[in-house]
Design a protein around this motif. Structure first.
Motif, mmCIF file in Angstrom:
data_model
loop_
_atom_site.group_PDB
_atom_site.id
_atom_site.type_symbol
_atom_site.label_atom_id
_atom_site.label_comp_id
_atom_site.label_asym_id
_atom_site.label_seq_id
_atom_site.Cartn_x
_atom_site.Cartn_y
_atom_site.Cartn_z
ATOM 1 N N VAL A 189 12.105 1.741 1.992
ATOM 2 C CA VAL A 189 11.238 2.442 1.057
ATOM 3 C C VAL A 189 12.018 3.526 0.325
ATOM 4 C CG1 VAL A 189 9.114 3.783 0.841
ATOM 5 C CG2 VAL A 189 9.257 1.961 2.514
ATOM 6 N N SER A 190 12.829 4.275 1.055
ATOM 7 C CA SER A 190 13.713 5.275 0.469
ATOM 8 C C SER A 190 15.020 5.252 1.260
ATOM 9 C CB SER A 190 13.070 6.664 0.511
ATOM 10 O OG SER A 190 12.892 7.076 1.845
ATOM 11 N N GLN A 191 15.961 6.048 0.846
ATOM 12 C CA GLN A 191 17.276 6.064 1.492
ATOM 13 C C GLN A 191 17.124 6.371 2.986
ATOM 14 O OE1 GLN A 191 19.858 5.299 -0.375
ATOM 15 N NE2 GLN A 191 21.450 5.510 1.155
ATOM 16 N N GLY A 192 17.434 5.382 3.846
ATOM 17 C CA GLY A 192 17.390 5.561 5.286
ATOM 18 C C GLY A 192 16.019 5.382 5.918
ATOM 19 N N THR A 193 14.996 5.014 5.158
ATOM 20 C CA THR A 193 13.646 4.827 5.694
ATOM 21 C C THR A 193 13.246 3.359 5.563
ATOM 22 O OG1 THR A 193 13.042 7.042 4.956
ATOM 23 C CG2 THR A 193 11.255 5.574 5.591
ATOM 24 N N GLU A 194 13.040 2.705 6.723
ATOM 25 C CA GLU A 194 12.644 1.304 6.735
ATOM 26 C C GLU A 194 11.227 1.165 7.275
ATOM 27 O OE1 GLU A 194 15.246 -1.220 8.907
ATOM 28 O OE2 GLU A 194 16.769 -1.236 7.344
ATOM 29 N N VAL A 195 10.496 0.238 6.712
ATOM 30 C CA VAL A 195 9.140 -0.067 7.149
ATOM 31 C C VAL A 195 9.094 -1.554 7.456
ATOM 32 C CG1 VAL A 195 6.709 -0.113 6.480
ATOM 33 C CG2 VAL A 195 8.180 1.726 5.664
ATOM 34 N N TRP A 196 8.574 -1.892 8.648
ATOM 35 C CA TRP A 196 8.417 -3.299 9.021
ATOM 36 C C TRP A 196 7.006 -3.740 8.647
ATOM 37 C CZ3 TRP A 196 11.869 -6.814 10.825
ATOM 38 C CH2 TRP A 196 13.115 -6.337 11.224
ATOM 39 N N VAL A 197 6.900 -4.829 7.915
ATOM 40 C CA VAL A 197 5.598 -5.393 7.544
ATOM 41 C C VAL A 197 5.618 -6.897 7.791
ATOM 42 C CG1 VAL A 197 5.084 -3.651 5.791
ATOM 43 C CG2 VAL A 197 6.275 -5.726 5.131
ATOM 44 N N GLN A 198 4.452 -7.487 7.887
ATOM 45 C CA GLN A 198 4.357 -8.932 8.008
ATOM 46 C C GLN A 198 4.620 -9.558 6.639
ATOM 47 O OE1 GLN A 198 0.465 -9.757 9.505
ATOM 48 N NE2 GLN A 198 1.083 -9.430 11.630
ATOM 49 N N LYS A 199 5.114 -10.775 6.651
ATOM 50 C CA LYS A 199 5.389 -11.457 5.382
ATOM 51 C C LYS A 199 4.122 -11.629 4.544
ATOM 52 C CE LYS A 199 9.538 -14.175 6.226
ATOM 53 N NZ LYS A 199 10.093 -15.537 6.253
ATOM 54 N N HIS A 200 2.990 -11.812 5.214
ATOM 55 C CA HIS A 200 1.732 -11.995 4.496
ATOM 56 C C HIS A 200 1.305 -10.735 3.748
ATOM 57 C CE1 HIS A 200 1.194 -15.909 6.221
ATOM 58 N NE2 HIS A 200 1.290 -15.431 7.436
ATOM 59 N N ALA A 201 1.872 -9.592 4.114
ATOM 60 C CA ALA A 201 1.509 -8.333 3.473
ATOM 61 C C ALA A 201 2.253 -8.116 2.153
ATOM 62 C CB ALA A 201 1.774 -7.156 4.404
ATOM 63 N N ILE A 202 3.168 -8.991 1.808
ATOM 64 C CA ILE A 202 3.902 -8.858 0.554
ATOM 65 C C ILE A 202 3.122 -9.585 -0.530
ATOM 66 C CG2 ILE A 202 6.025 -9.432 -0.657
ATOM 67 C CD1 ILE A 202 7.465 -9.041 2.005
ATOM 68 N N SER A 203 2.760 -8.836 -1.571
ATOM 69 C CA SER A 203 1.935 -9.432 -2.624
ATOM 70 C C SER A 203 2.756 -10.030 -3.759
ATOM 71 C CB SER A 203 0.951 -8.407 -3.176
ATOM 72 O OG SER A 203 1.659 -7.360 -3.802
ATOM 73 N N SER A 204 3.869 -9.395 -4.115
ATOM 74 C CA SER A 204 4.656 -9.939 -5.219
ATOM 75 C C SER A 204 6.114 -9.505 -5.115
ATOM 76 C CB SER A 204 4.081 -9.502 -6.565
ATOM 77 O OG SER A 204 4.142 -8.101 -6.685
ATOM 78 N N GLN A 205 6.932 -10.204 -5.863
ATOM 79 C CA GLN A 205 8.358 -9.932 -5.911
ATOM 80 C C GLN A 205 8.654 -9.320 -7.276
ATOM 81 O OE1 GLN A 205 10.409 -13.500 -4.926
ATOM 82 N NE2 GLN A 205 12.219 -12.449 -4.204
ATOM 83 N N LEU A 206 9.450 -8.267 -7.297
ATOM 84 C CA LEU A 206 9.793 -7.583 -8.536
ATOM 85 C C LEU A 206 11.115 -8.112 -9.080
ATOM 86 C CD1 LEU A 206 8.983 -3.937 -7.410
ATOM 87 C CD2 LEU A 206 7.582 -5.400 -8.840
ATOM 88 N N PRO A 207 11.322 -8.004 -10.393
ATOM 89 C CA PRO A 207 12.635 -8.361 -10.942
ATOM 90 C C PRO A 207 13.706 -7.386 -10.441
ATOM 91 C CG PRO A 207 10.961 -8.221 -12.671
ATOM 92 C CD PRO A 207 10.344 -7.710 -11.422
ATOM 93 N N LYS A 208 14.931 -7.874 -10.355
ATOM 94 C CA LYS A 208 16.039 -7.044 -9.873
ATOM 95 C C LYS A 208 16.198 -5.806 -10.760
ATOM 96 C CE LYS A 208 17.626 -9.873 -6.663
ATOM 97 N NZ LYS A 208 17.738 -9.582 -5.279
ATOM 98 N N GLY A 209 16.432 -4.652 -10.122
ATOM 99 C CA GLY A 209 16.647 -3.400 -10.861
ATOM 100 C C GLY A 209 15.395 -2.636 -11.200
ATOM 101 N N THR A 210 14.247 -3.122 -10.772
ATOM 102 C CA THR A 210 12.984 -2.424 -11.091
ATOM 103 C C THR A 210 12.899 -1.088 -10.381
ATOM 104 O OG1 THR A 210 11.885 -4.542 -11.349
ATOM 105 C CG2 THR A 210 10.481 -2.638 -11.072
ATOM 106 N N LEU A 211 13.340 -1.025 -9.133
ATOM 107 C CA LEU A 211 13.234 0.216 -8.361
ATOM 108 C C LEU A 211 14.146 1.304 -8.928
ATOM 109 C CD1 LEU A 211 13.016 -1.191 -4.729
ATOM 110 C CD2 LEU A 211 11.173 -0.331 -6.167
ATOM 111 N N LYS A 212 15.299 0.946 -9.455
ATOM 112 C CA LYS A 212 16.201 1.933 -10.014
ATOM 113 C C LYS A 212 15.657 2.525 -11.302
ATOM 114 C CE LYS A 212 20.411 0.301 -7.932
ATOM 115 N NZ LYS A 212 21.812 -0.036 -8.100
ATOM 116 N N SER A 213 14.854 1.768 -12.030
ATOM 117 C CA SER A 213 14.308 2.267 -13.295
ATOM 118 C C SER A 213 13.138 3.223 -13.069
ATOM 119 C CB SER A 213 13.863 1.103 -14.171
ATOM 120 O OG SER A 213 12.792 0.413 -13.573
ATOM 121 N N LEU A 214 12.617 3.270 -11.856
ATOM 122 C CA LEU A 214 11.485 4.186 -11.574
ATOM 123 C C LEU A 214 11.989 5.536 -11.342
ATOM 124 C CD1 LEU A 214 9.285 1.904 -9.345
ATOM 125 C CD2 LEU A 214 8.986 2.437 -11.744
#
Length: 108
Positions: free
Chosen positions: A83-108
């Motif tokens: 989620v952020s530098q050094g912070t990981e969150v474990w989720v189930q695969k079913h909890a993922i709703s969509s995939q973002l294009p590469k580089g989307t997080l850096k533009s935020l």
């Protein structure tokens, strides 16, 4: 003096055409329901399943709860999302709703 009895008129034999016109609206309703509701839902479920199977390290995703992050580890049922530098969150695969294009997080 008294009113005479009234009897219902007997139905004429309509044949095959009469029974077809009787069930035509019902059949039409099921056909419309299939194309407007069932088919798109099956297509969406198929796309979601293929997206979950194709998840790999480095993909940027959004969870159902709105958490955005980068996939760091993938198991059979679970995914670790950074989620952020050094912070990981474990989720189930079913909890993922969509995939973002590469580089989307850096533009935020």
């Amino acid at each position: 003096m008294f009113i005479s009895n009234a009897y219902a008129q007997t139905a004429a034999d309509a044949g095959a055409m009469g029974s077809l016109t009787t069930f035509a609206p019902l059949i039409l309703m099921f056909v419309v329901m299939y194309f407007l509701m069932i088919r798109p839902q099956q297509k969406r479920a198929k796309e979601q399943k293929s997206m979950m199977e194709a998840l790999a390290k480095g993909d940027e995703v959004v969870t159902i709860g709105g958490i955005m992050g980068k996939v760091t580890k993938v198991n059979d049922q679970n995914v670790a999302i950074e989620v952020s530098q050094g912070t990981e969150v474990w989720v189930q695969k079913h909890a993922i709703s969509s995939q973002l294009p590469k580089g989307t997080l850096k533009s935020l």
